[in-house]
Design an enzyme around this catalytic site. Structure first.
Site, PDB file in Angstrom:
ATOM      1  N   LYS A 113       0.856  -1.198   0.000  1.00 34.65           N
ATOM      2  CA  LYS A 113       0.000   0.000   0.000  1.00 34.65           C
ATOM      3  C   LYS A 113       0.880   1.232   0.000  1.00 34.65           C
ATOM      4  CE  LYS A 113      -2.540   1.387   3.755  1.00 34.65           C
ATOM      5  NZ  LYS A 113      -1.929   2.698   4.035  1.00 34.65           N
ATOM      6  N   GLU A 182      -9.259   7.494   3.742  1.00 32.84           N
ATOM      7  CA  GLU A 182      -9.136   7.832   5.171  1.00 32.84           C
ATOM      8  C   GLU A 182      -9.527   9.281   5.429  1.00 32.84           C
ATOM      9  OE1 GLU A 182      -5.381   6.829   7.008  1.00 32.84           O
ATOM     10  OE2 GLU A 182      -5.928   7.844   8.881  1.00 32.84           O
TER      11      GLU A 182
HETATM   12  O1  KIV Z   1      -0.889   2.573   8.713  1.00 27.82           O
HETATM   13  C1  KIV Z   1      -2.080   2.276   8.849  1.00 27.82           C
HETATM   14  O2  KIV Z   1      -2.488   1.601   9.815  1.00 27.82           O
HETATM   15  C2  KIV Z   1      -3.013   2.737   7.835  1.00 27.82           C
HETATM   16  C3  KIV Z   1      -4.471   2.657   8.176  1.00 27.82           C
HETATM   17  C4  KIV Z   1      -4.808   3.715   9.140  1.00 27.82           C
HETATM   18  C5  KIV Z   1      -5.311   2.692   6.971  1.00 27.82           C
HETATM   19  O3  KIV Z   1      -2.616   3.190   6.821  1.00 27.82           O
END
Ligand code: KIV
Length: 279
Positions: A113, A182
């Site tokens: 991600k 988010e």
């Molecule tokens: O780092 C994380 O936990 C995240 C979530 C808040 C989506 O990116």
């Protein structure tokens, strides 16, 4: 059954909500996986909830690989997504592909991600071309905390909302398999969710998203201080831990623990011999 990019896509098509929780270690990942959560995010939030930093910026690739590998050993069925930490993909496309590859090869993640819209589309395209699924992240992207001037809700003005919609379409076009939304208004998240064929996973983005994600320490009551508005405490595990730890302290001090039940024994004859009491 193992959750994959395809099963997550099917869930969106079938309007079956996707569940995602963070995990950063073997034991927690095993529990979350056993409960049947669809996806585990090894978030760079580990910088705050595991390592005690003020924000996610100091987290390194080594931190992410270390924790992702532990989660991979604990989770069998969840789709494991590992965060690319700050400055592991921003500087160049080549660096992004190499670091994404490390999270898969060394960490055992199923996808990576990264945060951002138009500005990271080249990276998304190149990582996907290298056969690594990418989850995008839009809205209140914590790695941009210094640009936002704090952890503030995003997309409230017309221009900002339009930019978020445009970014969502661009990251989808670049090949992202899902997107985390988010800290944006629920109605905006609903518009984005309807426009995309890839799943949207919300955190502080309302219930029209195709799925939800929470940091497990927040939703289990393990964090101190005031939590953001979107955090629902589903259990108070912190209180249970405190109760158990206090009972341990009290029983150890009083000598009640360890009682016979928790103690190994040896034959009385051997003890007599050892203490020189032979007949
Ligand atoms: O780092 C994380 O936990 C995240 C979530 C808040 C989506 O990116």
């Amino acid at each position: 059954m193992k959750n994959t990019v395809l099963t997550l896509l099917q869930q969106k098509q079938n309007e079956d909500k996707i569940t995602m929780l963070t995990a950063y270690d073997y034991t927690t990942a095993a529990i979350i996986d056993e409960c049947g959560v669809n996806s585990i995010l090894v978030g760079d939030s580990l910088g705050m909830v595991m390592l005690g930093y003020e924000n996610t910026l100091p987290v390194t690739m080594e931190d992410m690989i270390h924790h992702t590998a532990a989660v991979s050993r604990g989770a069998r069925n969840a789709f494991i997504v590992a965060d690319m930490p700050f400055m592991s993909y921003q500087a160049s496309v080549e660096q992004a592909v190499q670091n994404a590859g490390r999270l898969i090869k060394e960490g055992g993640a199923n996808a990576v991600k990264l945060e951002g819209g138009a500005e990271v589309c080249e990276q998304i395209r190149a990582i996907v071309n290298a056969s690594v699924p990418v989850v995008a992240h839009l809205g209140l992207t914590p790695q941009s905390v210094n640009v936002f001037g704090g952890f503030k809700v995003q997309g409230k003005s017309r221009e900002k909302a339009e930019k978020l919609i445009k970014d969502a379409l661009l990251i989808q076009e670049a090949g992202a398999c899902a997107v985390v939304l988010e800290g944006i208004p629920a109605k905006l998240a609903e518009i984005i969710t309807k426009k995309l064929y890839i799943p949207t996973i919300g955190i502080g983005a309302g219930n029209a998203c195709d799925g939800q994600v929470l940091v497990y320490q927040d939703m289990l009551g393990l964090t101190n201080g005031s939590a953001p508005k979107f955090v629902k405490r589903f259990a108070d595990v912190g209180a249970v831990m405190r109760q158990g730890i206090n009972a341990y302290i009290n029983e150890t001090k009083s000598g009640e623990f360890p009682s016979e039940e928790y103690t190994y024994s040896v034959s009385e004859d051997i003890i007599r011999e050892l203490s020189g009491e032979e007949e």
